[in-house]
Design a protein around this motif. Sequence first.
Motif, short mmCIF file in Angstrom:
data_model
loop_
_atom_site.label_atom_id
_atom_site.label_comp_id
_atom_site.label_asym_id
_atom_site.label_seq_id
_atom_site.Cartn_x
_atom_site.Cartn_y
_atom_site.Cartn_z
N GLU A 1 0.84 -1.20 0.00
CA GLU A 1 0.00 0.00 0.00
C GLU A 1 0.87 1.25 0.00
OE1 GLU A 1 -1.95 -1.01 3.57
OE2 GLU A 1 -3.46 -2.27 2.62
N GLY A 2 0.57 2.16 -0.90
CA GLY A 2 1.31 3.41 -0.96
C GLY A 2 2.61 3.34 -1.74
N GLU B 1 -2.62 7.94 2.45
CA GLU B 1 -1.88 6.69 2.61
C GLU B 1 -0.45 6.95 3.08
OE1 GLU B 1 -2.49 3.03 2.78
OE2 GLU B 1 -3.17 3.20 0.71
N LEU C 1 -7.06 6.24 8.84
CA LEU C 1 -7.25 6.71 7.46
C LEU C 1 -8.41 7.69 7.33
CD1 LEU C 1 -6.64 3.40 5.46
CD2 LEU C 1 -5.15 5.42 5.49
N PRO D 1 -2.59 4.27 -3.98
CA PRO D 1 -3.30 4.09 -2.71
C PRO D 1 -4.07 2.79 -2.65
CG PRO D 1 -4.54 5.56 -4.12
CD PRO D 1 -3.27 5.25 -4.85
N SER D 2 -4.27 2.31 -1.44
CA SER D 2 -5.02 1.08 -1.20
C SER D 2 -6.53 1.33 -1.31
CB SER D 2 -4.72 0.54 0.19
OG SER D 2 -5.18 1.46 1.18
N ALA E 1 -7.68 3.31 1.71
CA ALA E 1 -7.42 4.75 1.67
C ALA E 1 -8.40 5.46 0.74
CB ALA E 1 -5.98 5.01 1.22
#
Length: 220
Positions: free
Chosen positions: A10-11, A94, A103, A167-168, A171
Motif C-alpha cells: 500500500e502506498g 496513505e 485513514l 493508494p489502497s 485509503a
Amino acid sequence: TVQRMVTIPEGMPSIMVYERLMANDQLTGRISIPAEGSVLPDSYAFDKNEPRAAVLKRMQDAMTKTMAELWPERSPNTMVKTPLEALTLASIVEKETALKSELRMVSGVYSNRLRIGMRLQADPTIIYPITKGKSLGRRIRKSEIRDVNNYNTYAMAGLPKGPIANPSRAAIAAVLNPQRTTALYFVADGKGGHIFADTLQEHNANVAKWFAIRRQRGEM
C-alpha cells in the motif's frame, strides 16, 4: 502447482512498482512506468515467463474495478469531485499514516482544509517531485518547502495535479467517506499514530511534545 506471487505494498509509488516487476526474473518483456495511482496494491499471482505487461494490466484493471465500485458509494461529505481527485487525496492520506484505523480521520482533516481553502501542507507532496515517491533519506530543506511546483501543498492551496503513490482500497474508501471532525491539524504521537487538534495553539503544544520525544530518542 507452484504459485508465484508479486506483492505491491500500500502506498508504493509507480517507479517502485516498475522496478519490482522489472527485477523479477520469472517475468518477461519490458514495461513503461505506469501512471501514478493506476495500480491497486495487492498480491498478484503470475505464471513463469508471463509478460510483465500482462501482470501490470491485472494490477491496473483491479484499480479500475475498485474505483468503479467505490465511487458511486461516496459520501456527500467528501471533498473530491472526480475519481482522479479521489486517487490523489487517497495517495496523500496513505503516505501520512500507516494505521488503517486513522485513514478516515486523516482524510477528515484534509477534507476540512480543502473545504476552507487552507493549504494541505503534506510533507509527502514536497518529496514526490524530488524522488518520485521514494524515500528522501534526509530531512526536507527549507528551500524545498518553498519550492513552487504542481505537487508541493505547502506552496499552493488545493490538491496536487495527480497522485503521489498507488493508494489502497481502504485509503480510497476513507477519502470517499471521511470522518466528520473539527480537527485541522495532526502530528506524530511517537507510538506510530497521530494526535489531532482543532486549533493551531493545541497543535503547537502537540508538536512540542513530539519534538521532546525525538530529542529523547537522539533524533534531533
